[in-house]
Design an enzyme around this catalytic site. Sequence first.
Site, PDB file in Angstrom:
ATOM      1  N   HIS A 117      52.882  50.234  88.916  1.00 13.28           N
ATOM      2  CA  HIS A 117      51.666  50.893  88.479  1.00 13.28           C
ATOM      3  C   HIS A 117      51.821  51.576  87.116  1.00 13.28           C
ATOM      4  O   HIS A 117      50.892  52.211  86.631  1.00 13.28           O
ATOM      5  CB  HIS A 117      51.248  51.926  89.549  1.00 13.28           C
ATOM      6  CG  HIS A 117      49.848  52.402  89.452  1.00 13.28           C
ATOM      7  ND1 HIS A 117      49.525  53.710  89.205  1.00 13.28           N
ATOM      8  CD2 HIS A 117      48.664  51.739  89.577  1.00 13.28           C
ATOM      9  CE1 HIS A 117      48.217  53.859  89.201  1.00 13.28           C
ATOM     10  NE2 HIS A 117      47.666  52.677  89.403  1.00 13.28           N
ATOM     11  N   LYS A 119      52.184  52.310  83.042  1.00 16.26           N
ATOM     12  CA  LYS A 119      51.579  51.817  81.795  1.00 16.26           C
ATOM     13  C   LYS A 119      52.388  52.385  80.634  1.00 16.26           C
ATOM     14  O   LYS A 119      52.201  53.549  80.235  1.00 16.26           O
ATOM     15  CB  LYS A 119      50.118  52.245  81.658  1.00 16.26           C
ATOM     16  CG  LYS A 119      49.173  51.656  82.720  1.00 16.26           C
ATOM     17  CD  LYS A 119      49.042  52.546  83.928  1.00 16.26           C
ATOM     18  CE  LYS A 119      48.039  51.984  84.924  1.00 16.26           C
ATOM     19  NZ  LYS A 119      47.983  52.789  86.154  1.00 16.26           N
ATOM     20  N   ASP A 124      59.456  49.062  68.506  1.00 14.97           N
ATOM     21  CA  ASP A 124      60.575  49.183  67.572  1.00 14.97           C
ATOM     22  C   ASP A 124      61.551  50.288  67.960  1.00 14.97           C
ATOM     23  O   ASP A 124      62.286  50.800  67.099  1.00 14.97           O
ATOM     24  CB  ASP A 124      60.062  49.408  66.141  1.00 14.97           C
ATOM     25  CG  ASP A 124      59.444  48.140  65.550  1.00 14.97           C
ATOM     26  OD1 ASP A 124      59.760  47.039  66.057  1.00 14.97           O
ATOM     27  OD2 ASP A 124      58.651  48.246  64.602  1.00 14.97           O
ATOM     28  N   HIS A 296      39.434  58.235  86.084  1.00 22.59           N
ATOM     29  CA  HIS A 296      40.660  57.479  86.312  1.00 22.59           C
ATOM     30  C   HIS A 296      41.891  58.222  85.798  1.00 22.59           C
ATOM     31  O   HIS A 296      43.007  57.728  85.872  1.00 22.59           O
ATOM     32  CB  HIS A 296      40.559  56.105  85.626  1.00 22.59           C
ATOM     33  CG  HIS A 296      41.554  55.110  86.088  1.00 22.59           C
ATOM     34  ND1 HIS A 296      42.663  54.742  85.339  1.00 22.59           N
ATOM     35  CD2 HIS A 296      41.651  54.399  87.236  1.00 22.59           C
ATOM     36  CE1 HIS A 296      43.366  53.846  85.996  1.00 22.59           C
ATOM     37  NE2 HIS A 296      42.787  53.619  87.152  1.00 22.59           N
ATOM     38  N   LYS A 298      45.018  60.946  85.133  1.00 21.44           N
ATOM     39  CA  LYS A 298      46.111  61.527  85.907  1.00 21.44           C
ATOM     40  C   LYS A 298      46.835  62.509  84.990  1.00 21.44           C
ATOM     41  O   LYS A 298      47.949  62.256  84.497  1.00 21.44           O
ATOM     42  CB  LYS A 298      47.101  60.456  86.384  1.00 21.44           C
ATOM     43  CG  LYS A 298      46.448  59.282  87.144  1.00 21.44           C
ATOM     44  CD  LYS A 298      46.255  58.102  86.239  1.00 21.44           C
ATOM     45  CE  LYS A 298      45.887  56.815  86.946  1.00 21.44           C
ATOM     46  NZ  LYS A 298      44.822  56.851  87.889  1.00 21.44           N
ATOM     47  N   ASP A 303      49.510  77.051  82.930  1.00 22.82           N
ATOM     48  CA  ASP A 303      49.624  78.149  81.973  1.00 22.82           C
ATOM     49  C   ASP A 303      49.307  77.649  80.575  1.00 22.82           C
ATOM     50  O   ASP A 303      48.360  76.884  80.402  1.00 22.82           O
ATOM     51  CB  ASP A 303      50.996  78.809  82.089  1.00 22.82           C
ATOM     52  CG  ASP A 303      51.163  79.549  83.424  1.00 22.82           C
ATOM     53  OD1 ASP A 303      50.137  79.819  84.084  1.00 22.82           O
ATOM     54  OD2 ASP A 303      52.300  79.842  83.812  1.00 22.82           O
TER      55      ASP A 303
END
Length: 416
Positions: A117, A119, A124, A296, A298, A303
Amino acid sequence: MLPLRSGRWIPGNHVTLLENGEEFFPRVFECIAAARREVVLETFILFEDKVGLALRDALVQAARNGARVDVMVDGFGSPDLSQDFLRSLTDVGVRLRVFDPTPRIFGIRTGWLRRMHRKIVVIDGERAFVGGINYSADHLGDFGPEAKQDYSCELTGPLVAHIHRFVLHAIAIGGQGRRWLRRRAKAVVPDLPATGEADAFFVTRDNHRHTTDIERQYRAAIRAARQRVVIANAYFFPGYRLIQDMRRAARRGVDVRLILQGQPDMPIVKKAASMLYHHLLHAGVQIHEYCDRPLHGKVALVDDDWSTVGSSNLDPLSLSLNLEANVVVRDRAFNAHLFERLDHLMRHSCKRIEKEQLEEEWSGWRLVRSFFVFHILRWYPTWFGWLPKARKQLHPVQLPPTGTLVSEGPTRTDTA
């Protein structure tokens, strides 16, 4: 040699928040197309739409520049890529791998447990992107009401070396892959120059040694919170201990706010989360439902300096099954910018759930059901742990002259 994950704070990084496809896609495509030595990309979803085609063009350009290009997609999340699309990549030397490809049964995709899952993109060896945005047109506003609200981040600085080595390890295949990994790992620069003021580290979740690392980072930050906690998470059904940490923080006076889906892409998502509202609201946690389009994201902040951006939801799949990756950042400027963007959502695009409204709507049966659901959460990490832990397979994509998609020499892997 660098560890696969940075288990401590790495200073000297520059981290830029990228919100939605409008900010993320132009930037990542520009950097990929300009690569001269290497592109390593992992993604859950790659669709053959205008975004997928733009990614394809950027990868082809990188390969024509002379860069080595490695791409890993998840077999469940990216099941329908055409042979013409694949051939346009492999013909220029792109090495494409499928994580645990599984057949359809009666037209239904299988293999939804323990998905890759993450991404991640590393370019380089000097620049990385980590977040929750897939390569599909539904991350753009012009997709319509179902366009997703999401986040990623761009990183430069010493932390990139840790991310780089991790993705090299993840795409290694078989004996040849291990030898190649050793050669490539030696080329990873362990001391990239400082590019900013942010301390950061890279945290992942797998099904071997790092089963709870991301959850533990959330819990530690919430337990240490003194002023505020803001969590924006698309699929929210965390374990009992994380919920208890949120409740305790709110009860000791911390401003705890959750941004959850109000217009979900899957109705069961909102239904599951709503069963926890009663317990959270009565402890003083604020709940804001984002209603403009499906959420969608996350991301979270605590603080005025701790933040995280990544692929991990706070639900059983992400916390107990999927392979995930987050970046944790300690930087006041980044935290302030993320709070500004989340505060804008709460003020302009969210509906706050009030305790009184909830009590009016809930029947006695729903309260009883919510009580049992809440206490079931004590045990679901153990239950999910009983599921088969078969290691997933990476399959290199090869296209023979007949055009039939085949894979050779699958290797069992649990590093991802």
